[in-house]
Motif scaffolding. Structure first.
Motif, mmCIF file in Angstrom:
data_model
loop_
_atom_site.group_PDB
_atom_site.id
_atom_site.type_symbol
_atom_site.label_atom_id
_atom_site.label_comp_id
_atom_site.label_asym_id
_atom_site.label_seq_id
_atom_site.Cartn_x
_atom_site.Cartn_y
_atom_site.Cartn_z
ATOM 1 N N HIS A 29 32.561 35.749 39.990
ATOM 2 C CA HIS A 29 32.219 37.279 40.639
ATOM 3 C C HIS A 29 30.773 37.669 40.057
ATOM 4 C CE1 HIS A 29 33.658 39.807 37.203
ATOM 5 N NE2 HIS A 29 33.602 38.491 36.772
ATOM 6 N N HIS A 30 29.956 36.621 39.624
ATOM 7 C CA HIS A 30 28.538 37.175 39.165
ATOM 8 C C HIS A 30 27.714 36.605 40.347
ATOM 9 C CE1 HIS A 30 30.731 36.869 35.453
ATOM 10 N NE2 HIS A 30 30.013 37.597 34.901
ATOM 11 N N ASP A 78 36.850 43.562 31.864
ATOM 12 C CA ASP A 78 35.731 43.546 32.737
ATOM 13 C C ASP A 78 35.389 44.787 33.420
ATOM 14 O OD1 ASP A 78 35.014 40.937 32.296
ATOM 15 O OD2 ASP A 78 34.573 40.324 34.173
ATOM 16 N N CYS A 111 37.302 38.279 37.429
ATOM 17 C CA CYS A 111 37.534 36.873 37.845
ATOM 18 C C CYS A 111 39.164 36.910 38.094
ATOM 19 C CB CYS A 111 37.018 35.732 37.228
ATOM 20 S SG CYS A 111 37.169 34.362 37.955
ATOM 21 N N ASP A 143 34.594 32.179 36.471
ATOM 22 C CA ASP A 143 33.955 33.579 35.605
ATOM 23 C C ASP A 143 32.413 33.014 35.378
ATOM 24 O OD1 ASP A 143 33.819 36.217 35.225
ATOM 25 O OD2 ASP A 143 34.272 35.683 33.002
ATOM 26 N N ASP A 196 37.975 38.068 30.146
ATOM 27 C CA ASP A 196 38.139 37.917 31.658
ATOM 28 C C ASP A 196 38.071 36.145 31.813
ATOM 29 O OD1 ASP A 196 38.532 38.386 34.307
ATOM 30 O OD2 ASP A 196 36.342 38.262 34.676
HETATM 31 MN MN MN Z 1 34.217 38.376 34.354
#
Ligand code: MN
Length: 312
Positions: free
Chosen positions: A97-98, A151, A121, A75, A22
């Motif tokens: 996206h964390h 992912d 991501c 990411d 990703d």
């Molecule tokens: Mn990711």
């Protein structure tokens, strides 16, 4: 006039350390969209190599000196996931996206930040192509599809969103992938072939550092369709974990993730680490470690209880 995201042509699009599919594919597709150079901070894993070979896309350059450079982070959002020099970089944007927790990439001035609750991501990057009306080539569609399928483990993990699914279907069509499931299975098979790696390499292949206050931990994950072959190396992996722990860590954890059953066994380097796991997950240690049924995601399943344990 409306806001239009753009970056200087010398921008580096940087994925996290110990690169996965990703972050690598996000960096490639973002650099292709905005102009700039995709960067990896380590060796590619066999799954990512498979995806790049499949779509005949060049491997990004390695770089870990970011001092004074214009950087777009993809990411990840924590300094612990990047080379130390990243704190001296001129970060222009974070696309991720964390969870936002400790060690965020704080900057002196305002920067562009785009964090979305999607499972990949690459889903976010693909959405930028659509928003900016930029045509997606078959190659870029393929790499972004690869990131999403990696992912989401082929769109099967519970946190996969409808947006991930919709964009994956569109990318598959552009990339000429008739069976998304078939392609996802080929990726999983490539990821599961760990025969060329030593135990220490397996531990560090998908490995991230986390800092909770004064506590620093390392957390490796191995996802495989053939997890028994990895478990067969448990003694050597444990020796590698003990070795890692000497490098200034309070604890080292490793998850054996069985992609067939979708269960995981999480282990610690020593008794103290196992005690943390038992407490964090409320599960007693079995023969190998703490078994977590139906839990396979470091981001969603493993880190939150461990973080809560240390921050309590
Ligand atoms: Mn990711």
């Amino acid at each position: 006039m409306s806001f239009q995201l753009s970056f200087p042509s010398n921008a580096l699009f940087v994925g996290h350390k110990n690169p996965d599919t990703d972050c690598t594919c996000s960096a490639i597709a973002a650099a292709n969209l905005w102009g700039g150079t995709p960067i990896i901070q380590g060796e590619l894993n066999p799954e990512t190599e498979f995806v790049l070979a499949q779509f005949k896309v060049q491997k990004p350059a390695f770089e870990d000196n970011f001092a004074g450079k214009d950087v777009v982070i993809v990411d990840h959002n924590q300094t612990t996931q990047s080379a130390p020099s990243v704190v001296e970089a001129n970060i222009l944007s974070i696309i991720d996206h964390h969870a936002v927790q400790d060690n965020f990439f704080f900057q002196k001035g305002p920067i562009h930040i785009d964090m979305r609750t999607v499972a990949s991501c690459c889903t976010i990057i693909a959405d930028y192509y659509k928003e900016m009306n930029v045509e997606i080539s078959a190659q870029m569609a393929g790499v972004m599809l690869g990131g999403i399928l990696s992912d989401t483990l082929g769109l099967t993990v519970p946190h996969t969103t409808d947006i991930d699914r919709e964009i994956a279907a569109q990318l598959a069509e552009i990339a000429g992938i008739d069976s998304v499931e078939g392609f996802a299975n080929e990726m999983l098979a490539a990821k599961s072939d760990l025969s060329k790696y030593t135990a220490a390499e397996i531990l560090n292949l998908d490995y991230k550092d986390f800092i909770f206050g004064d506590i620093k931990i390392g957390f490796g994950v191995c996802e495989s369709l053939l997890i028994d072959k990895v478990i067969a190396k448990q003694e050597e992996i444990n020796a590698a974990m003990i070795e890692n722990k000497k490098g200034g860590y309070d604890a080292i954890f490793f998850a054996y993730v069985d992609l067939v059953t979708k269960n995981s066994v999480v282990v610690g380097a020593d008794d103290a680490d196992f005690a943390v796991l038992e407490e964090a997950f409320g599960v007693a240690k079995g023969d190998l470690g703490v078994t977590l049924e139906g839990k396979i995601s470091r981001k969603n399943d493993f880190i939150p209880p461990v973080s809560e344990h240390y921050n309590a």
